[in-house]
Design an enzyme around this catalytic site. Structure first.
Site, PDB file in Angstrom:
ATOM      1  N   LYS A 125     -35.621 -90.591  22.352  1.00 54.38           N
ATOM      2  CA  LYS A 125     -34.572 -89.709  22.860  1.00 54.38           C
ATOM      3  C   LYS A 125     -35.035 -88.263  23.009  1.00 54.38           C
ATOM      4  CE  LYS A 125     -30.299 -88.866  24.081  1.00 54.38           C
ATOM      5  NZ  LYS A 125     -29.986 -89.242  25.472  1.00 54.38           N
TER       6      LYS A 125
ATOM      7  N   ARG B  10     -34.748 -92.074  18.186  1.00 60.12           N
ATOM      8  CA  ARG B  10     -35.881 -91.171  18.151  1.00 60.12           C
ATOM      9  C   ARG B  10     -37.216 -91.909  18.110  1.00 60.12           C
ATOM     10  NH1 ARG B  10     -37.240 -86.202  16.698  1.00 60.12           N
ATOM     11  NH2 ARG B  10     -35.693 -84.678  17.224  1.00 60.12           N
TER      12      ARG B  10
ATOM     13  N   GLU C 291     -32.172 -89.625  40.125  1.00 62.26           N
ATOM     14  CA  GLU C 291     -31.625 -89.922  38.809  1.00 62.26           C
ATOM     15  C   GLU C 291     -31.327 -91.423  38.687  1.00 62.26           C
ATOM     16  OE1 GLU C 291     -31.624 -88.734  36.045  1.00 62.26           O
ATOM     17  OE2 GLU C 291     -29.990 -89.672  34.960  1.00 62.26           O
TER      18      GLU C 291
ATOM     19  N   GLU D  35     -36.193 -96.719  33.432  1.00 60.73           N
ATOM     20  CA  GLU D  35     -36.167 -96.549  31.982  1.00 60.73           C
ATOM     21  C   GLU D  35     -35.679 -97.770  31.238  1.00 60.73           C
ATOM     22  OE1 GLU D  35     -33.634 -92.904  31.657  1.00 60.73           O
ATOM     23  OE2 GLU D  35     -34.988 -92.493  30.003  1.00 60.73           O
TER      24      GLU D  35
ATOM     25  N   HIS E  30     -41.785 -92.166  57.286  1.00 64.04           N
ATOM     26  CA  HIS E  30     -43.094 -91.512  57.276  1.00 64.04           C
ATOM     27  C   HIS E  30     -44.071 -92.217  56.334  1.00 64.04           C
ATOM     28  CE1 HIS E  30     -41.726 -88.236  59.788  1.00 64.04           C
ATOM     29  NE2 HIS E  30     -40.639 -88.134  59.033  1.00 64.04           N
TER      30      HIS E  30
ATOM     31  N   LYS F 158     -33.089 -93.891  35.927  1.00 65.42           N
ATOM     32  CA  LYS F 158     -32.276 -94.689  35.005  1.00 65.42           C
ATOM     33  C   LYS F 158     -32.719 -96.153  35.054  1.00 65.42           C
ATOM     34  CE  LYS F 158     -30.908 -92.467  33.125  1.00 65.42           C
ATOM     35  NZ  LYS F 158     -30.816 -91.099  32.782  1.00 65.42           N
TER      36      LYS F 158
ATOM     37  N   ASN G 183     -42.663 -85.542  11.302  1.00 63.67           N
ATOM     38  CA  ASN G 183     -42.439 -85.624  12.756  1.00 63.67           C
ATOM     39  C   ASN G 183     -43.342 -84.601  13.410  1.00 63.67           C
ATOM     40  OD1 ASN G 183     -40.375 -87.382  12.383  1.00 63.67           O
ATOM     41  ND2 ASN G 183     -38.759 -86.024  13.124  1.00 63.67           N
ATOM     42  N   GLY G 184     -43.878 -84.944  14.582  1.00 66.63           N
ATOM     43  CA  GLY G 184     -44.694 -83.975  15.311  1.00 66.63           C
ATOM     44  C   GLY G 184     -46.134 -84.438  15.406  1.00 66.63           C
TER      45      GLY G 184
ATOM     46  N   CYS H  19     -39.731 -89.424  16.503  1.00 72.84           N
ATOM     47  CA  CYS H  19     -39.652 -89.889  15.127  1.00 72.84           C
ATOM     48  C   CYS H  19     -38.396 -89.289  14.492  1.00 72.84           C
ATOM     49  CB  CYS H  19     -40.841 -89.510  14.258  1.00 72.84           C
ATOM     50  SG  CYS H  19     -42.422 -90.065  14.885  1.00 72.84           S
TER      51      CYS H  19
ATOM     52  N   TRP I 110     -42.138 -93.097  16.108  1.00 71.01           N
ATOM     53  CA  TRP I 110     -42.540 -93.287  17.506  1.00 71.01           C
ATOM     54  C   TRP I 110     -44.021 -92.944  17.525  1.00 71.01           C
ATOM     55  CZ3 TRP I 110     -44.629 -90.417  21.573  1.00 71.01           C
ATOM     56  CH2 TRP I 110     -44.491 -90.966  22.849  1.00 71.01           C
TER      57      TRP I 110
HETATM   58  O1  M6R Z   1     -33.343 -83.588  25.672  1.00 74.36           O
HETATM   59  P1  M6R Z   1     -33.761 -83.244  27.048  1.00 74.36           P
HETATM   60  O2  M6R Z   1     -32.607 -83.157  27.999  1.00 74.36           O
HETATM   61  O3  M6R Z   1     -34.613 -82.006  27.119  1.00 74.36           O
HETATM   62  O4  M6R Z   1     -34.670 -84.447  27.520  1.00 74.36           O
HETATM   63  C1  M6R Z   1     -35.341 -84.421  28.750  1.00 74.36           C
HETATM   64  C2  M6R Z   1     -35.851 -85.787  29.105  1.00 74.36           C
HETATM   65  O5  M6R Z   1     -36.764 -86.236  28.159  1.00 74.36           O
HETATM   66  C3  M6R Z   1     -34.711 -86.808  29.212  1.00 74.36           C
HETATM   67  O6  M6R Z   1     -33.757 -86.400  30.149  1.00 74.36           O
HETATM   68  C4  M6R Z   1     -35.262 -88.190  29.612  1.00 74.36           C
HETATM   69  O7  M6R Z   1     -35.752 -88.157  30.911  1.00 74.36           O
HETATM   70  C5  M6R Z   1     -34.143 -89.220  29.434  1.00 74.36           C
HETATM   71  N1  M6R Z   1     -34.642 -90.350  28.721  1.00 74.36           N
HETATM   72  C6  M6R Z   1     -33.569 -89.661  30.720  1.00 74.36           C
HETATM   73  O8  M6R Z   1     -32.636 -90.673  30.595  1.00 74.36           O
END
Ligand code: M6R
Length: 606
Positions: free
Chosen positions: A601, A27, A481, A488, A504, A485, A104-105, A2, A78
């Site tokens: 984010k 956010r 990674e 996501e 395996h 990506k 937020n939270g 948020c 969010w």
């Molecule tokens: O802000 P941070 O690096 O701690 O965030 C960690 C993960 O939430 C973040 O890397 C998430 O996996 C991303 N959306 C990846 O693209």
């Protein structure tokens, strides 16, 4: 998660709030709203406009025109408690209609508090945890808002960053924070509040960072901070060098693409003056006695955790200290063996990830020395860690992390050299490693030239349901990674496997037309990985290989050549075509690349 913005000054608050929300949408983007104190005769009226959906829906609401006041708060959501809807959107009001709150939270004891409020005759209309806050403030209010907010904070369990406005104190915004970020941006005869710096960077570079369990009263020409017992707290102003332009798209179609292309410069900034061939690395960690450590834990989430996996190799080899990488959400619940002989390295772009913060607190309480690798200056993790080293990636806005990853891996490798040198190790390999690190920005730039080829492969692949990434060692680390990506932003199911593991079990999933992406950059393992790819090709797989080796195999659908480097640094280059691949697949599917569904984010809830 948020986003929060606040404004108090001489301007109309609404445009500042809406622009702030637009830059904070990464956010959360389920719903958005604003509350503004409108002058009316000698009084003020609290006006709230909110709606389901993105900030642009709110922006298009003609009623916004009527919000002419100079004091306001705003929120982009969010959803955690209660589905995205107008009723659940913030700001929330208390029953008297006098206190508007954005939050937020998560309020963990909100059900208990809801019962208490209901027993006292209050009615709650939304499904949110937030709505208890304005009502508690109302219940605790005896003419002194500071006292009401501090009493309310003492009743709340969980995490919060809140803003409160009311016609009862029309020249103030009262804010409070625990475990959720909040900054105050300082202007001239105006002040700004935000959950993240980019929301108000267009207005100021000077900030106060709220600490845990702090309250602030923000007026247009005065800001005062208090602890929970209402004693005044002195704070220093921090100057943030990021400029507003670096938070904008600068002609790129999406933030993600812009951030992918910013990588050469971001890596250059991260290396900065910390590394040169003929000098020892300088990271400001001289006072640490590294000889006392017999174990290193790297702890992080998501992409940051993948950066940790990529850095483990250099730490173990150059520093000769056993290194383990943990997901922060798992670390704290598995009773890790941590004591004063343990070095814990935390990695986070935002510096606000709740799981990482919790793991950091655990490591500190067990006596470990903590170093954090963080991008956002002044964020919570930097304030909790014994030492912080910053990546200088600049603001990363796209939800999918790209430049933060390459800068994290770069900096962690520099840290490995720093520790090795402090322990008295030196070798020709270490010297060459420094040279290779310094050459990274130019090599990443060359890797970016693969964009058109990657796009043509992505255009052909975008209808796939499942996709596999394989590699060995660090090529496996980068495969994870690449797979994350893709998931996501394209919503295509994908898995990363150590190439040797394919046979395996997972090879059962390979059938005609399935796409397998191989990463083969290490001369020691390339042939083995190629054999594993052949096994997939034999079963009908369509294969793309990212490599810096001289591979000749006409059964491979597409070979993407990237520059050679030390194998430990190769993820910083080989990740680039994988980032581009995820990007172009998502574009081919006409998806919102920067704001993928269900994600945010900074993940500030556990
Ligand atoms: O802000 P941070 O690096 O701690 O965030 C960690 C993960 O939430 C973040 O890397 C998430 O996996 C991303 N959306 C990846 O693209």
């Amino acid at each position: 998660m948020c986003g929060i913005v606040g404004y108090i000054g001489n301007k109309k608050a609404t445009p500042v709030l809406i622009n702030g929300l637009l830059s904070l949408e990464y956010r959360g983007y389920d719903s958005a709203g604003v509350a503004v104190l409108n002058p009316s005769n000698d009084n003020y009226i609290l006006n709230i406009i909110k709606d389901k959906g993105r900030v642009k829906n709110l922006e298009a609401n003609p009623e916004l025109e009527n919000l002419i006041g100079n004091v306001g708060i705003a929120h982009t959501r969010w959803a955690t408690h209660g589905m995205p809807s107008k009723g659940n959107a913030h700001p929330h009001l208390d029953n008297s209609g006098k206190f508007a709150v954005v939050h937020n939270g998560i309020i963990e004891n909100y059900l208990e508090l809801k019962n208490k409020l209901q027993d006292n005759g209050y009615k709650l209309y939304s499904e949110t945890d937030t709505e208890v806050i304005p009502n508690l403030i109302h219940m605790n209010y005896n003419g002194d808002i500071l006292e009401a907010v501090s009493k309310t904070m003492k009743e709340l369990k969980g995490s919060y960053a809140i803003e409160v406005i009311s016609p009862l104190f029309p020249d103030k915004i009262v804010i409070a924070k625990k475990d959720s970020p909040l900054v105050v941006g300082i202007g001239k005869d105006e002040n700004f509040i935000a959950s993240d710096i980019p929301a108000v960077l267009a207005h100021t570079n000077n900030f106060y960072f709220m600490d845990e369990e702090e309250i602030a009263v923000v007026e247009k020409d005065k800001i005062k901070f208090y602890n929970l017992d209402l004693q005044e707290v002195h704070k220093d102003i921090k100057n943030i060098e990021w400029d507003a332009e670096s938070s904008e798209k600068n002609g790129f179609e999406d933030y993600m693409l812009k951030e992918i292309y910013e990588q050469p410069q971001a890596i250059r900034e991260t290396i900065g003056s910390r590394l040169s061939v003929d000098k020892q690395v300088e990271l400001g960690l001289d006072e640490i006695d590294f000889s006392k450590f017999n174990k290193i834990y790297i702890v992080a989430c998501g992409t940051a955790m993948h950066a940790g996996i990529a850095a483990k190799y250099a730490l173990e080899r150059f520093c000769k200290i056993s290194t383990e990488v943990d997901m922060a959400s798992e670390f704290r619940y598995r009773n890790p063996l941590v004591d004063e002989h343990t070095l814990c390295i935390f990695i986070s772009q935002s510096g606000e990830t709740a799981d990482t913060i919790a793991a950091l607190k655990l490591a500190k309480s067990a006596g470990a020395t903590t170093i954090s690798v963080v991008n956002v200056i002044g964020s919570s993790i930097t304030r909790l860690s014994d030492y912080t080293i910053y990546t200088h990636a600049g603001p990363e806005i796209a939800v999918a992390s790209t430049k933060a990853y390459t800068c994290q891996v770069t900096l962690l490798n520099i840290l490995a050299i720093n520790i090795a040198e402090s322990l008295g190790y030196s070798s020709n390999e270490l010297n060459q490693f420094k040279v290779d690190l310094l050459e990274l920005p130019d090599k990443v730039k060359i890797a970016l030239e693969s964009a058109q080829e990657v796009k043509s492969f992505a255009d052909k692949t975008c209808t796939q349901q499942d996709l596999y990434f394989i590699g060995r060692g660090l090529d496996y680390a980068v495969s994870m990674e690449g797979s994350l990506k893709l998931k996501e932003i394209s919503y295509i199911h994908s898995e990363a496997y150590a190439a040797g593991e394919l046979k395996h079990g997972p090879i059962a999933l390979i059938e005609n037309g399935v796409t397998v992406i191989g990463v083969a950059t290490n001369p020691v393992t390339t042939e083995k990985t190629l054999s594993n790819l052949e096994e997939a090709i034999t079963r009908g797989a369509n294969v793309l290989v990212v490599t810096n080796q001289d591979i000749r195999n006409d059964k491979i659908g597409m070979l993407l050549h990237i520059p050679e480097t030390h194998p430990y640094l190769s993820p910083i280059i080989s990740v680039v075509p994988l980032q581009l691949f995820a990007y172009y697949i998502a574009k081919a599917k006409k998806l919102d690349v920067d704001k993928p569904r269900n994600l945010a984010k900074s993940v500030t809830v556990e």
